[in-house]
Design an enzyme around this catalytic site. Structure first.
Site: not given
Ligand code: EPZ
Length: 427
Positions: A23, A119, A124, A311
């Protein structure tokens, strides 16, 4: 589709090394579009999303060359941008393609970028990216599934004072990249503070950008006329590192996690310690986990950095299934990020989900079965659950994990896990 076969029960022992942060590498790669000069980026993880990003840059006119050893080094130059376009075919496989919107608008004043859509983990939206660009003078329409953005007369964006309604990681990155070449000063308030943002700022500054406020929620950017080439090394992946820490803890192993930045892992380390896991900072890039005398349940709420990362939520849930007592997990970032919970329940976990809250009661004896990976981090959670399940766990759809974990099978095998990749028969 490839699958993973895991035979659980082995405590992990030895040293495992962390790759570069996916990321961080994604925005850093997108930022290379901001200059006509050559940029070399070191420590890019060998994962599918980065291959997709390099295809996207190449489609736009960049020359991308990749050196494989020891880690991936990418040398990228984009003397001319031929296509200010991120096509649906690439965006649908990687939402982070949206990170090219800011650089395209900054360098060319025009962009044609497919809308990423939702998603597995939630809707999102990208409304905050678009509203900020409009504040900087962009005209934006949505047509046929694409964002059509332009600066009137192909001019430059104008610096603006932007207060994000909500903290957004890629939104902050996109607007930072738009602002570095804008006319005048931009102030971004309620900006994200993730280490990946700081990494991007460090690289932009090396390219000649004027930015202050890194690590805080207020960023000030004074636009410059042009940026130049540079060389940059991507920071270690804190989510991969956190996943390995939990792998050590859940298997009752003694695992050293090398090439990480312990400073980025404060919330995970605190939660592991609260659960009874012994962690040690060996040196400035190495952590070690030792077996807990007894794993105890602990509540977790996901938050923006420096809080506990969304995450890491699926991986923590796997650990909580093995802990004594009740752990309440509250997911505040994404509305649908518990798809792994029902798969863990099929393995024998006691988890009940109600909206944003999951209650895990442990310890549960997990038994291997066939499970489906639904997104990148959910897959990591299922791998961790497989490592402590009796019998065999077969994880289907592991293309999700290949998007973001470099060589996970090889890395876990090297520290004692019994995990193999079953390749899909070629058609
Ligand atoms: C980044 O996604 C990461 N992706 C995600 O990692 C991570 O889960 C997420 O940040 C949160 O930490 C990359 O860095 C490429 P957000 P991003 O914009 O930027 C809402 C992984 O597994 N929002 O910070 O897309 C949004 O719906 C991935 O590696 C708006 O409402 O996330 C969410 O609720 C998955 N409008 C919250 O903000 C917007 O315009 C935070 O999202 C933008 C976001």
């Amino acid at each position: 589709m490839d699958k993973f076969l895991i035979k659980g029960g082995n405590p992990l022992r030895g040293t495992v090394s962390v790759s570069g942060a996916k990321n961080s590498a994604l925005p850093v790669m997108a930022a290379t579009l901001l200059t006509a000069d050559q940029v070399t980026v070191h420590n890019i993880p060998k994962v599918r999303d980065l291959i997709t990003m390099s295809k996207l840059l190449a489609f736009m006119g960049a020359t991308v060359s990749i050196t494989e050893i020891p880690a991936s080094d990418y040398t990228i130059s984009t003397p001319t941008l031929n296509h200010a376009e991120a096509p649906y075919e690439l965006v649908k496989t990687m939402r982070a393609s949206i990170l090219t919107l800011g650089p395209l608008m900054a360098r060319l004043g025009i962009a044609h970028v497919s809308l990423p859509g939702g998603c597995a983990i939630g809707a999102r939206p990208i409304d905050l990216h678009l509203a900020a660009l409009e504040k900087m003078g962009a005209e934006i329409t949505i047509s046929h599934g694409y964002i059509e953005a332009k600066v009137p007369n192909r001019g430059r964006l104008k610096g603006a004072h932007i207060i994000f309604d909500k903290i957004t990681v890629t939104g902050t990155e996109n607007i930072l990249m738009a602002a570095v070449l804008a006319d005048g000063e931009s102030i971004l308030e309620n900006a994200a503070r993730e280490p990946e943002i700081t990494d991007l700022i460090v690289m932009l500054r090396k390219m000649g950008a004027c930015i202050t406020g890194d690590g805080t929620s207020t960023l000030r950017i004074r636009g410059v006329k042009e940026l130049h080439g540079t060389e940059h090394t991507v920071i270690p992946d804190r989510i991969e590192a956190g996943t390995f820490l939990i792998a050590g803890a859940i298997t009752g192993g003694d695992l050293t996690v090398a090439n990480c930045d312990p400073g980025h892992l404060g919330a995970v380390i605190a939660k592991l310690q609260q659960s009874g896991v012994e962690t040690e900072t060996v040196d400035k890039s190495t952590l070690r986990v030792r077996p807990a005398r007894k794993l105890a349940g602990a509540d977790v709420t996901t938050e923006e950095y420096p809080g506990f990362a969304t995450d890491m939520q699926a991986q923590y849930m796997a650990l909580a299934t093995q802990a004594e007592g009740t752990s309440v997990i509250t997911e505040t970032i994404f509305e649908n990020r518990y798809l792994h919970a029902s798969e863990m329940v099929r393995m024998g976990a006691n988890i009940s989900v109600d909206g944003r809250r999951a209650v895990v009661r442990g310890p549960a004896e997990l038994s291997g079965t066939t499970v489906q990976a639904s997104d990148l981090r959910a897959s990591a959670g299922l791998v961790l659950a497989g490592l402590v399940s009796s019998g065999e766990t077969l994880i289907d759809r592991v293309y999700h994990i290949d998007r973001g974990y470099e060589g996970i099978v090889e890395k876990l095998s090297s520290v004692g896990a019994d995990i193999t990749r079953i390749h899909a028969p070629s058609t």
